[in-house]
Design a protein around this motif. Structure first.
Motif, PDB file in Angstrom:
ATOM      1  N   CYS A 184       7.234   5.431  -0.124  1.00 29.09           N
ATOM      2  CA  CYS A 184       7.120   5.066   1.294  1.00 29.09           C
ATOM      3  C   CYS A 184       7.533   6.226   2.188  1.00 29.09           C
ATOM      4  N   VAL A 193       4.763   8.809   2.166  1.00 28.78           N
ATOM      5  CA  VAL A 193       3.617   8.342   2.956  1.00 28.78           C
ATOM      6  C   VAL A 193       3.926   8.477   4.441  1.00 28.78           C
ATOM      7  N   SER A 226       1.015   6.502  -7.406  1.00 26.55           N
ATOM      8  CA  SER A 226      -0.242   6.708  -8.133  1.00 26.55           C
ATOM      9  C   SER A 226      -0.876   8.075  -7.869  1.00 26.55           C
ATOM     10  N   GLU A 227      -0.458   8.734  -6.775  1.00 32.15           N
ATOM     11  CA  GLU A 227      -0.992  10.061  -6.466  1.00 32.15           C
ATOM     12  C   GLU A 227       0.056  10.903  -5.764  1.00 32.15           C
ATOM     13  N   TYR A 246       5.518  10.305  -7.433  1.00 30.97           N
ATOM     14  CA  TYR A 246       4.564  10.418  -8.549  1.00 30.97           C
ATOM     15  C   TYR A 246       5.308  10.779  -9.843  1.00 30.97           C
ATOM     16  N   GLY A 256       1.062   8.777   7.059  1.00 30.56           N
ATOM     17  CA  GLY A 256       0.396   7.575   6.571  1.00 30.56           C
ATOM     18  C   GLY A 256       0.959   6.338   7.252  1.00 30.56           C
ATOM     19  N   SER A 293       0.812  -1.206   0.000  1.00 26.39           N
ATOM     20  CA  SER A 293       0.000   0.000   0.000  1.00 26.39           C
ATOM     21  C   SER A 293       0.846   1.256   0.000  1.00 26.39           C
ATOM     22  N   SER A 294       1.887   1.277   0.833  1.00 26.79           N
ATOM     23  CA  SER A 294       2.709   2.483   0.954  1.00 26.79           C
ATOM     24  C   SER A 294       3.571   2.720  -0.276  1.00 26.79           C
ATOM     25  N   SER A 305       2.668   1.828  -3.414  1.00 26.05           N
ATOM     26  CA  SER A 305       1.802   2.164  -4.554  1.00 26.05           C
ATOM     27  C   SER A 305       1.144   3.538  -4.411  1.00 26.05           C
ATOM     28  N   LYS A 306       0.863   3.935  -3.189  1.00 21.71           N
ATOM     29  CA  LYS A 306       0.124   5.184  -2.969  1.00 21.71           C
ATOM     30  C   LYS A 306       0.866   6.402  -3.511  1.00 21.71           C
ATOM     31  N   VAL A 362       1.594  12.662  -2.931  1.00 22.33           N
ATOM     32  CA  VAL A 362       1.512  12.655  -1.471  1.00 22.33           C
ATOM     33  C   VAL A 362       2.464  13.721  -0.939  1.00 22.33           C
TER      34      VAL A 362
END
Length: 292
Positions: free
Chosen positions: A101, A104, A59-60, A74, A109, A52-53, A55-56, A62
């Motif tokens: 990571c 995030v 994809s966007e 990104y 996050g 999750s950390s 990919s986040k 942060v």
């Protein structure tokens, strides 16, 4: 863990004919009384957080709470898709995931501290890159994470994983050594080869100071995570090609610790020296905390 050194770890694995990852699970179960299955499932949950950390941030965009970092993962993700990478998709993907990571983490996050929050991007970036670039399956990834954990435990027992105590060599250096070991195991290397990769990483990160701008784990930490995973990949490739470390893993850990103790306080996470003490570093700190 009832193993106090890298050499003991290698010996135990060779005696039983198992990988470092398998040894780590058995030891954990024996010491805690927790079943093999439960220990496995806990690491599986940690892997989900890593997925999750990584990919986040790709994809966007942060952005960190302070605004010091954000959006770089990104950018790297877009660059990867364009296929123009100088170093190829493996290196670009790994750096993108490591930056993700870190971003995030700095945005509050959820991440896995492996071994610390400041170095949280290196191991996840390594294993997720191995999954996507080399088709490594979940079972082997999880075993790789346990191998990394065992090596991290040896480092922590004999030296430190704290930037405040040993500089960034103890954080990003340790994380990269752990990641290198995981990669080598996932690619079929022996326990000895795993620790040779870790030794090579340490030989190239010795003396790395911890000098965060404004005392925050953002600059230069995020980019050191990106370079840390490249160090892990490079070391793994060397040992898989048959290159050996002339200096044993345990000796490199000892060297890292002695160098860390010799570092002045200003270079150990205090946000005083190094990059934090530069004109630009001081300006950024004032921007965040205001004039003092």
């Amino acid at each position: 863990m009832n193993i106090s050194s890298g050499s003991e770890l290698i010996g135990a694995c060779e005696k039983q004919g198992i990988t470092i990852g398998e040894f780590a699970i058995r030891q954990e179960s024996e010491e805690t009384g927790i079943s093999y299955e439960e220990i496995w499932n806990r690491m599986k949950e940690a892997l989900k957080v890593m997925e999750s950390s990584t990919s986040k941030g790709v994809s966007e965009k942060v952005i960190s709470v302070s605004g010091l970092i954000g959006g770089d993962a990104y950018k790297m993700g877009k660059y990867l898709k364009e296929g123009r990478s100088v170093g190829g998709s493996v290196t670009t993907r790994a750096m993108a995931y490591a930056l993700a990571c870190s971003e995030v983490n700095a945005s509050m996050g959820k991440i896995v501290a492996c071994p610390t929050a400041g170095a949280c991007g290196i191991l996840p970036a390594a294993v997720m890159t191995m999954k996507e670039e080399h088709g490594i399956g979940e079972k082997d990834i999880i075993l790789g994470l346990f191998a990394a954990g065992a090596v991290g435990a040896v480092i922590a027992q004999n030296a430190t994983i704290s930037g405040a105590e040993g500089g960034c060599q103890a954080e990003c250096g340790s994380a990269a050594a752990m990641a290198a070991c995981a990669i080598v195991q996932m690619m079929g290397g022996t326990p000895g080869m795993c620790l040779d990769a870790g030794a090579i990483v340490f030989k190239n990160t010795l003396g790395l100071v911890c000098d965060p701008i404004a005392g925050l784990v953002e600059v230069p930490c995020a980019k050191r995570n990106a370079q840390g995973v490249l160090s892990a990949i490079g070391a793994a490739d060397m040992v898989l090609a048959g290159v050996e470390s002339r200096i044993p893993f345990d000796d490199t850990v000892e060297a890292m610790y002695s160098i860390g103790r010799a570092m002045p306080e200003s270079l150990r996470e205090t946000g005083i020296g190094g990059l934090a003490g530069t004109a630009a570093g001081k300006i950024l700190a004032k921007r965040i905390f205001g004039e003092k």
